[in-house]
Design a protein around this motif. Structure first.
Motif, PDB file in Angstrom:
ATOM      1  N   GLN A  44       0.703  -1.131   0.024  1.00  0.00           N
ATOM      2  CA  GLN A  44      -0.085  -0.105   0.118  1.00  0.00           C
ATOM      3  C   GLN A  44       1.000   1.229  -0.093  1.00  0.00           C
ATOM      4  OE1 GLN A  44      -2.179  -1.446   3.755  1.00  0.00           O
ATOM      5  NE2 GLN A  44      -3.950  -1.337   2.313  1.00  0.00           N
ATOM      6  N   PHE A  45       0.417   2.093  -0.773  1.00  0.00           N
ATOM      7  CA  PHE A  45       1.343   3.301  -0.877  1.00  0.00           C
ATOM      8  C   PHE A  45       0.722   4.633  -0.429  1.00  0.00           C
ATOM      9  CE2 PHE A  45       2.397   0.238  -4.157  1.00  0.00           C
ATOM     10  CZ  PHE A  45       3.924   0.205  -3.998  1.00  0.00           C
ATOM     11  N   ASN A  46       1.450   5.572   0.135  1.00  0.00           N
ATOM     12  CA  ASN A  46       1.079   6.960   0.266  1.00  0.00           C
ATOM     13  C   ASN A  46       1.540   7.798  -1.005  1.00  0.00           C
ATOM     14  OD1 ASN A  46       2.299   6.497   3.695  1.00  0.00           O
ATOM     15  ND2 ASN A  46       0.195   6.904   2.958  1.00  0.00           N
ATOM     16  N   PHE A  47       0.800   8.735  -1.350  1.00  0.00           N
ATOM     17  CA  PHE A  47       1.237   9.555  -2.268  1.00  0.00           C
ATOM     18  C   PHE A  47       1.817  10.647  -1.655  1.00  0.00           C
ATOM     19  CE2 PHE A  47       0.721  13.631  -4.626  1.00  0.00           C
ATOM     20  CZ  PHE A  47       0.768  13.125  -5.830  1.00  0.00           C
ATOM     21  N   ILE A  48       3.161  11.088  -2.290  1.00  0.00           N
ATOM     22  CA  ILE A  48       4.164  11.841  -1.451  1.00  0.00           C
ATOM     23  C   ILE A  48       3.866  13.384  -2.294  1.00  0.00           C
ATOM     24  CG2 ILE A  48       6.455  12.530  -0.731  1.00  0.00           C
ATOM     25  CD1 ILE A  48       4.803  10.355   0.828  1.00  0.00           C
ATOM     26  N   CYS A  49       4.227  13.382  -3.629  1.00  0.00           N
ATOM     27  CA  CYS A  49       4.352  14.610  -4.458  1.00  0.00           C
ATOM     28  C   CYS A  49       4.732  14.130  -5.852  1.00  0.00           C
ATOM     29  CB  CYS A  49       5.455  15.280  -3.886  1.00  0.00           C
ATOM     30  SG  CYS A  49       7.110  14.679  -4.130  1.00  0.00           S
ATOM     31  N   ARG A  50       4.601  15.261  -6.706  1.00  0.00           N
ATOM     32  CA  ARG A  50       4.785  15.080  -8.013  1.00  0.00           C
ATOM     33  C   ARG A  50       6.400  14.965  -8.023  1.00  0.00           C
ATOM     34  NH1 ARG A  50       2.092  13.259 -12.051  1.00  0.00           N
ATOM     35  NH2 ARG A  50       2.643  14.944 -13.369  1.00  0.00           N
ATOM     36  N   LYS A  51       6.999  14.575  -9.004  1.00  0.00           N
ATOM     37  CA  LYS A  51       8.365  14.287  -9.266  1.00  0.00           C
ATOM     38  C   LYS A  51       9.097  15.768  -9.645  1.00  0.00           C
ATOM     39  CE  LYS A  51      12.469  12.367  -9.982  1.00  0.00           C
ATOM     40  NZ  LYS A  51      13.279  11.687  -8.736  1.00  0.00           N
ATOM     41  N   ASN A  52       8.463  16.317 -10.536  1.00  0.00           N
ATOM     42  CA  ASN A  52       8.977  17.809 -10.906  1.00  0.00           C
ATOM     43  C   ASN A  52       9.433  18.633  -9.895  1.00  0.00           C
ATOM     44  OD1 ASN A  52       8.776  16.471 -13.316  1.00  0.00           O
ATOM     45  ND2 ASN A  52       7.551  18.342 -14.266  1.00  0.00           N
ATOM     46  N   VAL A  53      10.550  19.336  -9.816  1.00  0.00           N
ATOM     47  CA  VAL A  53      10.732  20.370  -8.953  1.00  0.00           C
ATOM     48  C   VAL A  53       9.882  21.499  -9.206  1.00  0.00           C
ATOM     49  CG1 VAL A  53      12.706  22.086  -8.498  1.00  0.00           C
ATOM     50  CG2 VAL A  53      13.222  19.510  -8.521  1.00  0.00           C
ATOM     51  N   VAL A  54       9.644  22.106  -8.221  1.00  0.00           N
ATOM     52  CA  VAL A  54       8.659  23.324  -8.429  1.00  0.00           C
ATOM     53  C   VAL A  54       9.597  24.794  -8.494  1.00  0.00           C
ATOM     54  CG1 VAL A  54       7.334  25.062  -7.258  1.00  0.00           C
ATOM     55  CG2 VAL A  54       6.958  22.473  -6.885  1.00  0.00           C
ATOM     56  N   LEU A  55      10.716  24.797  -7.844  1.00  0.00           N
ATOM     57  CA  LEU A  55      11.518  26.099  -8.018  1.00  0.00           C
ATOM     58  C   LEU A  55      12.987  25.807  -8.037  1.00  0.00           C
ATOM     59  CD1 LEU A  55       9.647  28.145  -5.259  1.00  0.00           C
ATOM     60  CD2 LEU A  55       9.548  28.712  -7.642  1.00  0.00           C
ATOM     61  N   CYS A  56      13.674  26.403  -8.773  1.00  0.00           N
ATOM     62  CA  CYS A  56      15.074  26.379  -8.936  1.00  0.00           C
ATOM     63  C   CYS A  56      15.823  27.896  -9.406  1.00  0.00           C
ATOM     64  CB  CYS A  56      15.321  25.231  -9.819  1.00  0.00           C
ATOM     65  SG  CYS A  56      17.209  25.026  -9.996  1.00  0.00           S
ATOM     66  N   ILE A  57      16.736  28.133  -8.694  1.00  0.00           N
ATOM     67  CA  ILE A  57      17.462  29.442  -9.310  1.00  0.00           C
ATOM     68  C   ILE A  57      18.958  29.198  -9.670  1.00  0.00           C
ATOM     69  CG2 ILE A  57      18.470  31.596  -8.782  1.00  0.00           C
ATOM     70  CD1 ILE A  57      15.448  32.092  -8.900  1.00  0.00           C
ATOM     71  N   ASP A  58      19.646  28.415  -8.506  1.00  0.00           N
ATOM     72  CA  ASP A  58      21.003  27.963  -9.107  1.00  0.00           C
ATOM     73  C   ASP A  58      21.079  26.466  -9.071  1.00  0.00           C
ATOM     74  OD1 ASP A  58      23.798  28.565  -9.722  1.00  0.00           O
ATOM     75  OD2 ASP A  58      24.150  28.754  -7.446  1.00  0.00           O
ATOM     76  N   SER A  59      21.819  25.971  -7.863  1.00  0.00           N
ATOM     77  CA  SER A  59      21.753  24.704  -7.489  1.00  0.00           C
ATOM     78  C   SER A  59      20.967  24.133  -6.468  1.00  0.00           C
ATOM     79  CB  SER A  59      23.209  24.323  -6.842  1.00  0.00           C
ATOM     80  OG  SER A  59      23.467  25.065  -5.824  1.00  0.00           O
ATOM     81  N   ASP A  60      20.049  25.102  -6.220  1.00  0.00           N
ATOM     82  CA  ASP A  60      18.826  24.686  -5.150  1.00  0.00           C
ATOM     83  C   ASP A  60      17.786  23.972  -5.935  1.00  0.00           C
ATOM     84  OD1 ASP A  60      18.723  27.383  -6.544  1.00  0.00           O
ATOM     85  OD2 ASP A  60      16.786  27.502  -5.924  1.00  0.00           O
ATOM     86  N   LYS A  61      17.085  23.137  -5.400  1.00  0.00           N
ATOM     87  CA  LYS A  61      15.961  22.484  -5.807  1.00  0.00           C
ATOM     88  C   LYS A  61      14.679  22.493  -4.770  1.00  0.00           C
ATOM     89  CE  LYS A  61      18.183  21.100  -9.674  1.00  0.00           C
ATOM     90  NZ  LYS A  61      19.370  21.921  -9.217  1.00  0.00           N
ATOM     91  N   THR A  62      13.727  22.851  -5.144  1.00  0.00           N
ATOM     92  CA  THR A  62      12.695  22.968  -4.051  1.00  0.00           C
ATOM     93  C   THR A  62      11.269  22.162  -4.790  1.00  0.00           C
ATOM     94  OG1 THR A  62      13.373  25.056  -3.039  1.00  0.00           O
ATOM     95  CG2 THR A  62      11.133  24.506  -2.558  1.00  0.00           C
ATOM     96  N   ASP A  63      10.867  20.967  -4.050  1.00  0.00           N
ATOM     97  CA  ASP A  63       9.739  20.460  -4.538  1.00  0.00           C
ATOM     98  C   ASP A  63       8.486  20.940  -3.820  1.00  0.00           C
ATOM     99  OD1 ASP A  63       9.399  19.061  -1.926  1.00  0.00           O
ATOM    100  OD2 ASP A  63      10.802  17.508  -2.821  1.00  0.00           O
ATOM    101  N   GLU A  64       7.459  20.211  -4.313  1.00  0.00           N
ATOM    102  CA  GLU A  64       6.066  20.935  -3.794  1.00  0.00           C
ATOM    103  C   GLU A  64       5.851  20.501  -2.321  1.00  0.00           C
ATOM    104  OE1 GLU A  64       2.322  18.976  -4.966  1.00  0.00           O
ATOM    105  OE2 GLU A  64       3.700  17.844  -6.542  1.00  0.00           O
ATOM    106  N   VAL A  65       6.457  19.476  -1.780  1.00  0.00           N
ATOM    107  CA  VAL A  65       6.271  19.164  -0.526  1.00  0.00           C
ATOM    108  C   VAL A  65       6.744  20.130   0.476  1.00  0.00           C
ATOM    109  CG1 VAL A  65       6.558  17.505   1.267  1.00  0.00           C
ATOM    110  CG2 VAL A  65       5.702  16.831  -1.068  1.00  0.00           C
ATOM    111  N   GLU A  66       8.217  20.345   0.114  1.00  0.00           N
ATOM    112  CA  GLU A  66       8.810  21.308   0.926  1.00  0.00           C
ATOM    113  C   GLU A  66       8.225  22.697   0.881  1.00  0.00           C
ATOM    114  OE1 GLU A  66      13.725  22.531   1.240  1.00  0.00           O
ATOM    115  OE2 GLU A  66      12.933  21.753  -0.652  1.00  0.00           O
ATOM    116  N   VAL A 103      20.676  23.621   0.827  1.00  0.00           N
ATOM    117  CA  VAL A 103      21.241  24.310  -0.359  1.00  0.00           C
ATOM    118  C   VAL A 103      20.793  25.462  -0.695  1.00  0.00           C
ATOM    119  CG1 VAL A 103      21.498  23.696  -3.000  1.00  0.00           C
ATOM    120  CG2 VAL A 103      21.482  21.827  -1.322  1.00  0.00           C
ATOM    121  N   TYR A 104      19.385  25.767  -0.485  1.00  0.00           N
ATOM    122  CA  TYR A 104      18.899  26.952  -0.822  1.00  0.00           C
ATOM    123  C   TYR A 104      19.591  27.967   0.111  1.00  0.00           C
ATOM    124  CZ  TYR A 104      15.611  30.826  -0.770  1.00  0.00           C
ATOM    125  OH  TYR A 104      15.199  32.263  -0.924  1.00  0.00           O
TER     126      TYR A 104
END
Length: 297
Positions: A124-146, A214-215
């Motif tokens: 059984q699985f919990n849905f966590i988030c979409r794979k795609n990153v929401v925001l990025c400026i430089d080396s930072d990566k921010t997904d929708e859960v964060e 990283v952000y």
């Protein structure tokens, strides 16, 4: 959709919120065998006759290993890493990959799932988030859960003013040097006490403090990311955004407020309805010792 749970609880006086199935345009995936459980506890049991399900292990180290655009096909290395439904491990996160009767072969759905338990031998699985990153400026990566958790922390500053966040989206503004995150907020104001600018600035800082190291390294040490900005938009702005999306062909039944916008006309629409703007008043906390750990990983 967890943002809307408190509002639904308020208007339904605590009635159960039921999500019975997990499905998408690609195919039907599975069912919730305990529909009266709390929304935070919802898990889905995949039905193996709906499609052939495979799972790509996901490692989310503060967003640092995510990618901005996830292709729908797998490369050779990823195909070798795939795990069958019967081999998934409790607590591990996976990206869902399906082969369907309609002809999709090893198609990346884009959903990240976590193994929550088993019904007999069926995972059984919990849905966590979409794979795609929401925001990025430089080396930072921010997904929708964060991002959602950071916003949730920030809106606590509104409690003394009887105000709530009705809707929001975000934009990575690279037209400035350095680039910076912009959040568009539509508020629901129930109280009569005006919210002072300092509260919105505190919200900006709280969001930055809630984002990954990283952000914060980019903000504090590398100076590659500028202060986070919150733009307050007029009431009804996100209704206008939905109307615009539908005018371009989006389905009204499947429309969901995007948590990140990149399309220039949408950014222009949001900016045209902004009534005030606030920036983070100082850099978030970051410890230089984090840098060595980041480089090692």
């Amino acid at each position: 959709m967890s943002q809307y749970i408190p509002t639904l609880d308020y208007y339904t006086s605590g009635l159960p919120l039921v999500c019975t199935m997990y499905a998408s345009s690609e195919c039907y995936f599975g069912v919730n065998l305990n529909p009266l459980c709390k929304p935070s506890e919802v898990s889905y049991t995949l039905i193996p006759t709906m499609a052939y399900f495979e799972f790509l292990p996901v490692q989310r180290n503060n967003g640092a290993n995510s990618s901005i655009s996830v292709p729908k096909t797998l490369n050779e290395k990823e195909q070798q890493e795939l795990v069958d439904l019967v081999d998934v491990k409790l607590g591990q996160e996976y990206e869902l990959v399906v082969t369907t009767y309609s002809g999709l072969y090893r198609y990346r759905v884009g959903d990240v799932l976590r193994v929550a338990g088993f019904k007999n031998n069926a995972p059984q699985f919990n849905f966590i988030c979409r794979k795609n990153v929401v925001l990025c400026i430089d080396s930072d990566k921010t997904d929708e859960v964060e991002l959602q958790n950071a916003v949730k922390n920030a809106v606590n500053h509104f409690l003394p003013f009887d105000a709530t966040l009705a809707e929001y989206t975000s934009y990575a503004d690279t037209t400035t040097i350095p680039g910076h995150y912009v959040l568009y907020w539509e508020l629901s104001l129930n109280g009569t006490t005006p919210i002072p600018p300092s509260v919105f600035e505190d919200c900006c800082l709280t969001i930055e403090e809630s984002l990954n190291s990283v952000y914060r390294q980019g903000r504090v040490c590398d100076k590659s990311i500028g202060p986070l900005e919150i733009k307050i938009v007029e009431p009804g702005t996100f209704d206008k955004l939905m109307d615009y999306a539908i005018s371009l062909g989006a389905s009204i039944n499947q429309y969901k407020t995007p948590r990140c916008v990149k399309f220039a006309p949408i950014v222009e629409l949001l900016n045209s309805r902004a009534v005030s703007s606030f920036f983070s008043p100082k850099c978030p906390k970051w410890f230089p010792g984090h840098k060595q750990w980041i480089n090692m990983n």
